[in-house]
Design an enzyme around this catalytic site. Structure first.
Site: not given
Ligand code: ATP
Ligand code: MG
Length: 435
Positions: A160, A162-164, A166-168, A183, A271
């Site tokens: 879905l 990738h953030g700072n 990990g990967t979702v 995540k 955050d």
């Molecule tokens: P950070 O790591 O700083 O939080 P981020 O929020 O962009 O940065 P992630 O939290 O890893 O990164 O999330 C990556 C992406 O996954 C999100 O931008 C979102 O689009 C998707 N995502 C996260 N959680 C969910 C969820 N519960 N349902 C659907 N999509 C999600």
């Molecule tokens: Mg996030």
């Protein structure tokens, strides 16, 4: 609440189904509903009932009502004990739209008490006829025991984002029969730290708000932690273009309510940003990724160096901060969502929201950004301006946020506005991708 184990007896047309619940305080309404549906797969169960002391049926449809039922049950249990009796199981009566069809298993009684003499796998009278019940009783027990999810029960689907940290992934939980967002964060830390993180995350089981993403479970496999939460089919707000004010207003109401809830539990979000605000096609808006585990936040920060562009000036300067810092982040996030661009034009966010500290110095040094004249309502502009006051104490306190006219104006419980907007945007996105 009492954490002593209890036995729940689900009264089904096919017979009684008993199940031991080791930690009733961790049980939530949805888990129980999933368990009931497992026992009655052909019925549409949306609620269940229990009987009070005079035999009146009381319906349970939410976590709160579940808590009330449990506390009623604990009282009866104590009374029975004081009278020298063994407590009866907690009997619940599923409310089904349609009863199961041709399952001829009259009078079936399955007992899943932890006592080996009553082992459920041996107590099923007719193993041929009751295979499915036997299986679901084992499943039921697992689901009810602590709601935990383990790695082997998860089927990963698409990525879905990738953030700072990990990967979702979107994933399917086979036992719970539901879609999850998992995540996965690689962390090279000691087992001691892993344990500390797991215990810090425990508070998430207690978070129960329609504005906070539901937490199901977390586990370590090798050097990765997986955090399983509710999946939101609209994704996060960072990928939506300019959001019109009447939609943004409803989203802001949910965000303010979610934060007020966290603050009431003495949790700072830390955050707040558009990518941590999730929406779904039912029009719900929920917050995710709040910093309940200091150890997890610290361990991630060691790998990913940088400063978050949504942080309040006092945080960028390394000063002490509190609720007011979350309020700043609400302001800057909603300003971005309204403008369709990050409000400081000199800060170009390419990937993610982490930036070198020097680049964010302008947030500390300069006056907060202002809206272009005439494009937004006075109430909205006032709301943002108040949230983005340089002096933390001048920003609205939780009550002031809830009572701000921009929030009260849209606090009408109308989920349809967000729902229709999410559905339309998703369709547009699909059309653009030629799907
Ligand atoms: P950070 O790591 O700083 O939080 P981020 O929020 O962009 O940065 P992630 O939290 O890893 O990164 O999330 C990556 C992406 O996954 C999100 O931008 C979102 O689009 C998707 N995502 C996260 N959680 C969910 C969820 N519960 N349902 C659907 N999509 C999600
Ligand atoms: Mg996030």
């Amino acid at each position: 609440m009492d954490t002593e184990g209890i036995v729940i007896r689900i009264k089904t047309p096919a017979g009684d189904m008993d199940s031991a619940v080791d930690c009733p305080s961790l049980l939530n309404f949805n888990d129980l509903l999933v368990a009931i549906r497992d026992v009655m797969p052909e019925a549409t169960v949306t609620a269940f009932e229990y009987e009070d002391e005079v035999g009146d049926r009381i319906t349970v449809r939410s976590d709160e009502e579940l808590k009330a039922m449990l506390s009623y049950y604990y009282n009866t249990m104590n009374e029975q004990r004081m009278n020298g009796l063994l407590p009866d199981p907690l009997q619940i009566f599923p409310r089904a739209g349609k009863t199961p069809g041709n399952r001829n298993i009259h009078g079936l009684k399955v007992n899943t008490r932890p006592n080996p003499a009553n082992d459920c796998t041996q107590a099923v009278p007719d193993s041929m006829a009751n295979n499915s019940l036997k299986k679901s009783s084992a499943e039921l027990k697992r689901i009810l025991t602590n709601g935990q999810i383990s790695a082997q029960d998860i089927n990963y689907q698409e990525q879905l984002g990738h953030g700072n940290g990990g990967t979702v992934y979107k994933a399917y939980h086979v036992l719970g029969k539901r879609v999850l967002a998992v995540k996965v964060i690689p962390l090279d830390i000691t087992v001691e730290l892993q344990k500390q993180i797991m215990s810090e995350l425990e508070i998430l089981y207690k978070c129960d708000s329609p504005y906070i993403i539901t937490f199901f479970s977390a586990f370590f496999v090798e050097n990765r932690i997986s955090i399983c939460t509710e999946f939101m089919d609209g994704g996060s707000l960072d990928v939506y273009k300019r959001i019109p004010e009447h939609v943004l207003g409803r989203i802001a109401v949910a965000v303010v309510k979610g934060l007020t809830y966290l603050w009431s539990l003495k949790i700072l979000h830390r955050d707040v940003k558009p990518s941590n605000m999730l929406v779904n096609t039912r029009g719900q808006v929920k917050l995710c990724d709040f910093g309940v585990s200091t150890q997890l936040v610290n361990s991630i920060a060691k790998t990913y160096v940088g400063t978050n562009a949504y942080m309040a000036p006092e945080r960028i300067s390394g000063e002490q901060y509190g609720i007011h810092a979350d309020v700043w982040s609400v302001g800057i996030s909603f300003m971005e969502l309204a403008l369709g661009m990050f409000p400081y034009p000199q800060i170009q966010k390419n990937q993610g929201s982490l930036m070198p500290l020097q680049l964010l110095q302008c947030i500390v040094d300069e006056d907060p950004p202002v809206f272009p004249v005439g494009q937004f309502s006075e109430k909205f502009v006032h709301f943002i301006t108040q949230c983005m006051r340089r002096q933390p104490k001048e920003r609205p306190a939780p009550n002031d946020l809830m009572e701000h006219s921009f929030i009260t104006q849209f606090n009408d419980g109308n989920a349809e506005v967000v729902s229709m907007w999410v559905c339309r945007c998703l369709e547009e996105r699909r059309a653009q991708q030629g799907l």
